[in-house]
Enzyme design. Structure first.
Site, PDB file in Angstrom:
ATOM      1  CG  ASP A  18      33.877  41.429  45.309  1.00  0.00           C
ATOM      2  OD1 ASP A  18      34.478  40.368  45.579  1.00  0.00           O
ATOM      3  OD2 ASP A  18      33.853  41.924  44.163  1.00  0.00           O
ATOM      4  CE  LYS A  50      40.515  37.389  40.737  1.00  0.00           C
ATOM      5  NZ  LYS A  50      39.294  38.129  40.816  1.00  0.00           N
ATOM      6  CD1 TRP A  69      37.667  43.692  40.453  1.00  0.00           C
ATOM      7  CD2 TRP A  69      36.020  42.857  39.187  1.00  0.00           C
ATOM      8  NE1 TRP A  69      38.231  42.873  39.501  1.00  0.00           N
ATOM      9  CE2 TRP A  69      37.254  42.352  38.718  1.00  0.00           C
ATOM     10  CE3 TRP A  69      34.844  42.467  38.535  1.00  0.00           C
ATOM     11  CZ2 TRP A  69      37.340  41.472  37.626  1.00  0.00           C
ATOM     12  CZ3 TRP A  69      34.932  41.601  37.449  1.00  0.00           C
ATOM     13  CH2 TRP A  69      36.170  41.113  37.003  1.00  0.00           C
TER      14      TRP A  69
HETATM   15  C1  LIG Z   1      38.151  38.709  40.081  1.00  0.00           C
HETATM   16  C2  LIG Z   1      37.205  39.551  40.819  1.00  0.00           C
HETATM   17  C3  LIG Z   1      35.825  39.552  40.532  1.00  0.00           C
HETATM   18  C4  LIG Z   1      35.217  38.739  39.411  1.00  0.00           C
HETATM   19  O1  LIG Z   1      35.152  37.421  39.794  1.00  0.00           O
HETATM   20  P1  LIG Z   1      34.496  36.312  38.849  1.00  0.00           P
HETATM   21  O2  LIG Z   1      34.620  35.113  39.745  1.00  0.00           O
HETATM   22  O3  LIG Z   1      35.322  36.225  37.606  1.00  0.00           O
HETATM   23  O4  LIG Z   1      33.100  36.686  38.567  1.00  0.00           O
HETATM   24  C5  LIG Z   1      35.005  40.351  41.292  1.00  0.00           C
HETATM   25  N1  LIG Z   1      35.498  41.114  42.290  1.00  0.00           N
HETATM   26  C6  LIG Z   1      36.809  41.143  42.587  1.00  0.00           C
HETATM   27  C7  LIG Z   1      37.292  42.006  43.692  1.00  0.00           C
HETATM   28  C8  LIG Z   1      37.701  40.363  41.852  1.00  0.00           C
HETATM   29  O5  LIG Z   1      39.006  40.388  42.141  1.00  0.00           O
END
Ligand SMILES: *Cc1c(COP(=O)(O)O)cnc(C)c1O
Length: 360
Positions: A172, A196, A102
């Site tokens: 993030d 999540k 990511w």
């Molecule tokens: C799942 C995830 C993403 C991607 O998220 P989307 O909502 O599918 O764009 C980005 N960063 C992390 C840390 C993730 O776990």
């Protein structure tokens, strides 16, 4: 009722009480004669859902007054572009830490708009640790420093937030938001996809300090400009109403179950059950060592790919689902977010003990 133990990394399992409440409300939301999916986003019923969700998120995370909460679409992935577009100043430069897939995507996207220095990386050991950050690593002219607090695929998380001084820390937080207390005032921007730890997919939460709003690059699309959504209370266009309603139910569930503090205690207990077993097992081992271990995503292997496959298929047959690791790590991954029960983790550990006896 045929509910399984669902270890999916995301979209992930939701609290049963939340699904049941949604079921009660589904065709007639609280006597309105319609579903939340069918009502105007400008009407008072939806507005109250929207405002309550924000209020409860602010309470749970103790979000200071000088931060805006934005309810957006496009996932965390869209924020990979929105962050540089909104935060790059004339220097158009930022520091990123590369701790996994990511982070890499965030870096590649930011590079489309400016200069990115990767100031630290854990790629040399397939991202199984978190690099130590020290103040001399930060570039003098960086507009912000970007980290990924929890690395969903590799099962690592920062044991401590880096101290970036007066620089702007951007995070993030997709896979560990609301799992433990975070001091929001340490961040310039926090962003997270909902699927999540917050609700179904379709909602992205952005928490941004007021002084970082209103400085977007001229090329920024209206929909990616934080100002657009800050000015309109995330109602510039039609929001993802039903997902926000679901997230609202999850936030209420968290509040009535002791809030983030209680989630943290429970999450640590759940993760300890698994890691303690892994550390003494003769067959299984954790892929991450020490204090970089995630309490949300626990990654482990047997050391034999065929045995991993056998384990995953036998687990599936025993109602322990979605344990297959991400293809870049292999092995197994148990995602045990807030809504995942302790009973589910105990059941997995018992199953692993039995598997070890027959195959160890
Ligand atoms: C799942 C995830 C993403 C991607 O998220 P989307 O909502 O599918 O764009 C980005 N960063 C992390 C840390 C993730 O776990």
């Amino acid at each position: 009722m045929g509910r399984c133990f669902n270890f999916s990394a995301g979209p992930a399992n939701l609290p049963l009480e939340v699904l049941q409440q949604a079921q009660v409300d589904l065709v007639d939301y609280q006597g309105t004669g319609m579903s939340v999916m069918e009502m105007s986003h400008r009407g008072k019923d939806y507005m109250s859902i929207h405002q309550n969700a924000e209020k409860n998120l602010r309470t749970l995370m103790d979000i200071p007054e000088n931060y805006k909460v934005l309810f957006l679409q496009g996932g965390a992935t869209t924020q990979f572009a929105a962050i540089p577009l909104n935060l790059f100043s004339s220097k158009q430069s930022a520091d990123y830490v590369n701790t996994g897939a990511w982070s890499k995507k965030a870096i590649a996207e930011a590079r489309r708009y400016g200069t990115v220095q990767v100031i630290a990386s854990s790629e040399d050991r397939n991202f199984n640790y978190i690099p130590t950050l020290t103040s001399e690593m930060y570039s003098a002219d960086a507009d912000y420093i970007h980290i990924t607090s929890n690395n969903t695929i590799y099962g690592t998380c920062y044991p401590m937030l880096p101290d970036v001084g007066n620089s702007t820390l951007v995070c993030d937080m997709s896979s560990d938001i609301l799992s433990k207390p975070y001091d929001v005032s340490k961040f310039g921007v926090i962003y997270a996809g909902a699927q999540k730890n917050i609700g179904p997919s379709g909602l992205t939460i952005v928490i941004v300090r007021n002084d970082l709003i209103g400085k977007a690059l001229d090329i920024t699309p209206t929909m990616l400009n934080f100002q657009t959504h800050a000015d309109s209370g995330s109602m510039f266009n039609t929001p993802p109403c039903f997902t926000i309603y679901m997230a609202g139910l999850v936030l209420e569930w968290m509040l009535s179950n002791g809030g983030v503090q209680a989630m943290d205690v429970r999450n640590k207990q759940k993760a300890a059950l698994l890691y303690n077993f892994l550390d003494q097992s003769v067959l299984f081992s954790a892929t991450v060592e020490g204090d970089a271990r995630s309490i949300m995503n626990v990654t482990f292997i047997t050391g034999d790919e065929d045995l991993d496959k056998l384990f995953i298929s036998q687990a599936e047959a025993s109602n322990l689902r979605s344990l297959k690791g991400h293809r870049s790590v292999g092995g197994m991954r148990a995602s045990i977010y807030n809504a995942f029960t302790k009973e589910g983790v105990e059941t997995l550990v018992e199953f692993m003990k039995d598997f070890e006896k027959s195959n160890g």
